[in-house]
Design a protein around this motif. Structure first.
Motif, short mmCIF file in Angstrom:
data_model
loop_
_atom_site.label_atom_id
_atom_site.label_comp_id
_atom_site.label_asym_id
_atom_site.label_seq_id
_atom_site.Cartn_x
_atom_site.Cartn_y
_atom_site.Cartn_z
N GLU A 202 0.09 -12.30 -16.48
CA GLU A 202 0.81 -12.37 -15.20
C GLU A 202 1.84 -11.24 -15.07
O GLU A 202 1.92 -10.59 -14.03
CB GLU A 202 1.51 -13.72 -15.07
CG GLU A 202 2.22 -13.89 -13.75
CD GLU A 202 2.89 -15.25 -13.60
OE1 GLU A 202 3.78 -15.34 -12.74
OE2 GLU A 202 2.54 -16.19 -14.33
N ASP B 218 0.14 -7.86 -14.53
CA ASP B 218 -0.35 -7.76 -13.14
C ASP B 218 0.79 -7.49 -12.17
O ASP B 218 0.67 -6.66 -11.27
CB ASP B 218 -1.09 -9.04 -12.74
CG ASP B 218 -2.44 -9.19 -13.43
OD1 ASP B 218 -2.99 -8.17 -13.91
OD2 ASP B 218 -2.95 -10.33 -13.51
N LYS B 219 1.91 -8.19 -12.35
CA LYS B 219 3.07 -7.99 -11.47
C LYS B 219 3.64 -6.59 -11.61
O LYS B 219 4.03 -5.96 -10.61
CB LYS B 219 4.15 -9.02 -11.77
CG LYS B 219 3.83 -10.39 -11.24
CD LYS B 219 4.94 -11.37 -11.54
CE LYS B 219 4.66 -12.74 -10.96
NZ LYS B 219 5.73 -13.70 -11.22
N PHE C 165 1.99 -3.91 -12.54
CA PHE C 165 1.01 -3.00 -11.93
C PHE C 165 1.18 -2.98 -10.41
O PHE C 165 1.23 -1.91 -9.79
CB PHE C 165 -0.40 -3.44 -12.31
CG PHE C 165 -1.48 -2.58 -11.73
CD1 PHE C 165 -1.74 -1.31 -12.25
CD2 PHE C 165 -2.25 -3.02 -10.67
CE1 PHE C 165 -2.73 -0.50 -11.71
CE2 PHE C 165 -3.24 -2.23 -10.13
CZ PHE C 165 -3.49 -0.97 -10.65
N ILE C 166 1.30 -4.16 -9.80
CA ILE C 166 1.47 -4.26 -8.34
C ILE C 166 2.79 -3.62 -7.90
O ILE C 166 2.85 -2.98 -6.85
CB ILE C 166 1.39 -5.74 -7.90
CG1 ILE C 166 -0.04 -6.25 -8.08
CG2 ILE C 166 1.87 -5.91 -6.47
CD1 ILE C 166 -0.17 -7.76 -7.97
N ALA C 167 3.83 -3.73 -8.71
CA ALA C 167 5.13 -3.16 -8.36
C ALA C 167 5.17 -1.64 -8.51
O ALA C 167 5.85 -0.95 -7.75
CB ALA C 167 6.22 -3.79 -9.24
N LYS D 137 2.26 0.57 -8.88
CA LYS D 137 1.11 1.30 -8.31
C LYS D 137 1.43 2.06 -7.02
O LYS D 137 1.01 3.20 -6.86
CB LYS D 137 -0.06 0.32 -8.09
CG LYS D 137 -1.33 0.95 -7.61
CD LYS D 137 -2.01 1.74 -8.68
CE LYS D 137 -3.38 2.22 -8.19
NZ LYS D 137 -3.94 3.23 -9.08
N PRO D 138 2.19 1.49 -6.06
CA PRO D 138 2.50 2.23 -4.82
C PRO D 138 3.27 3.53 -5.05
O PRO D 138 3.27 4.40 -4.17
CB PRO D 138 3.34 1.24 -4.01
CG PRO D 138 2.95 -0.11 -4.53
CD PRO D 138 2.67 0.11 -5.99
N CYS E 206 -1.02 5.05 -12.55
CA CYS E 206 -0.76 3.71 -13.07
C CYS E 206 -2.11 3.06 -13.36
O CYS E 206 -2.94 2.94 -12.47
CB CYS E 206 0.03 2.92 -12.04
SG CYS E 206 0.53 1.30 -12.59
N ARG F 47 12.56 -6.49 -15.85
CA ARG F 47 12.52 -5.87 -14.52
C ARG F 47 13.67 -4.89 -14.32
O ARG F 47 13.49 -3.83 -13.72
CB ARG F 47 12.55 -6.94 -13.44
CG ARG F 47 11.31 -7.82 -13.42
CD ARG F 47 11.47 -8.97 -12.48
NE ARG F 47 12.65 -9.74 -12.91
CZ ARG F 47 13.15 -10.76 -12.24
NH1 ARG F 47 12.62 -11.14 -11.12
NH2 ARG F 47 14.20 -11.41 -12.70
N GLN G 23 8.66 -2.26 -6.69
CA GLN G 23 8.97 -3.36 -5.77
C GLN G 23 8.55 -4.68 -6.39
O GLN G 23 7.40 -5.08 -6.31
CB GLN G 23 8.24 -3.15 -4.44
CG GLN G 23 8.68 -1.92 -3.70
CD GLN G 23 10.15 -1.98 -3.33
OE1 GLN G 23 10.62 -2.96 -2.77
NE2 GLN G 23 10.90 -0.93 -3.67
N ASN H 97 8.66 -8.80 -6.64
CA ASN H 97 8.85 -9.93 -5.71
C ASN H 97 9.91 -10.85 -6.22
O ASN H 97 10.08 -11.13 -7.32
CB ASN H 97 7.53 -10.70 -5.53
CG ASN H 97 6.48 -9.82 -4.90
OD1 ASN H 97 6.72 -8.68 -4.55
ND2 ASN H 97 5.30 -10.37 -4.77
#
Length: 150
Positions: free
Chosen positions: A44, A47-48, A50-52, A54-55, A65, A132, A148, A150
């Motif tokens: 988890e 994944d978080k 990577f999502i934060a 990647k942009p 990334c 974080r 970014q 969440n």
């Protein structure tokens, strides 16, 4: 005639005790459950992350990334590699020790343990900083933009 009365010093104290995160993480009781829960938490958080992160590829040249399976296939876990022009950032779980290792070309190695009570990845160092926060500080110093979360 006036009498002096001794009052307990605690009545005049302006400080209060604040709960600290010095306690060891609360973990599931049996080792099989702990292992499965830790694996799920690692998946988890990677994944978080990577999502934060990647942009940031879109606004930073030579920035990649990549989330992939670990080199050690016996553990069958993911790793996250962020490659930049200046150096790499890598997130690797150590299933045996129950930690997530964040390797930065800027500040070196940092180990984090999942705290089941607060649901945060906390440093194993005495300051118990959150993963974080460290990732945000590292990337702010290095690239344009900010991860970014969440």
């Amino acid at each position: 005639m006036m009498k002096l009365v001794k009052l307990p010093i605690a009545l005049f104290s302006t400080t209060t005790k604040v709960a600290t995160r010095k306690n060891k993480p609360i973990t599931p009781s049996n080792s099989v459950s702990k292992s499965l829960d830790f694996r799920a938490e690692v998946e988890e958080v990677l994944d978080k992350l990577f999502i934060a992160i990647k942009p940031l590829e879109e606004i930073n040249p030579n920035f990649q990334c990549q989330l992939s399976n670990a080199e050690n296939s016996s553990e069958n876990t993911k790793t996250l590699l962020v490659a930049t022009k200046r150096g790499n950032f890598k997130f690797t779980p150590d299933m045996g020790k129950g930690i997530l290792i964040f390797q930065s070309y800027i500040t070196g190695y940092h180990s984090y343990q999942f705290d089941y009570e607060s649901r945060l990845w906390l440093s194993i160092k005495p300051d118990k900083h959150d993963l974080r926060g460290m990732v945000t500080r590292e990337f702010l110093r290095h690239c344009t933009g900010c991860p970014q979360f969440n």
